[in-house]
Design a protein around this motif. Structure first.
Motif, PDB file in Angstrom:
ATOM      1  N   ASP A 182      -3.757  -0.659  -7.674  1.00 17.09           N
ATOM      2  CA  ASP A 182      -3.707  -1.953  -6.992  1.00 17.09           C
ATOM      3  C   ASP A 182      -2.285  -2.484  -6.889  1.00 17.09           C
TER       4      ASP A 182
ATOM      5  N   THR B 115       2.024  -1.753  -3.010  1.00 14.80           N
ATOM      6  CA  THR B 115       2.059  -2.699  -1.892  1.00 14.80           C
ATOM      7  C   THR B 115       2.191  -2.014  -0.536  1.00 14.80           C
TER       8      THR B 115
ATOM      9  N   THR C 188      -2.449   0.136   3.339  1.00 13.89           N
ATOM     10  CA  THR C 188      -3.418   1.223   3.245  1.00 13.89           C
ATOM     11  C   THR C 188      -3.272   2.217   4.389  1.00 13.89           C
TER      12      THR C 188
END
Length: 115
Positions: free
Chosen positions: A7, A10, A13
């Motif tokens: 997670d 940064t 995706t």
């Protein structure tokens, strides 16, 4: 073989497969050995044509921008032709699973055993 993306990353995706492809290309063409030093530290031995160090510096700098938990150290090694490097990658203890998955992928891609 998938690489775990925490997670804390940064990188958008949609861009992650492109970055992974860049690492796979490096693993396939330059990585000669993947050596675990400790749970939080891996050393990769790389060889390639002149310009390899610049390519590795660029890729690892961009990776550090989105995954600041990675610490990359690039050390030139003696080479008779082209360039040789040691790429040390270390992470905080909480990210050892990410490092392990990256090291496993590097080893598999560099030896042609990745699925």
């Amino acid at each position: 073989m998938d690489v775990q993306v925490p997670d804390a990353c940064t990188l958008p995706t949609a861009e992650q497969p492109l970055r992974l492809a860049e690492f796979d290309e490096l693993f396939a063409t330059a990585v000669r050995r993947v050596e675990p030093i400790a749970a939080d530290h891996v050393r990769m031995s790389l060889t390639g044509p002149t310009g390899l160090a610049e390519k590795v510096r660029d890729l690892t700098a961009r990776e550090s921008e989105c995954c600041s938990f990675f610490a990359f150290t690039i050390t030139p090694q003696p080479a008779t032709d082209g360039e040789a490097l040691a790429l040390d990658i270390s992470v905080p203890a909480v990210y050892t699973d990410v490092l392990d998955s990256l090291a496993q992928r590097a080893a598999a891609v560099s030896t042609g055993t990745a699925s």
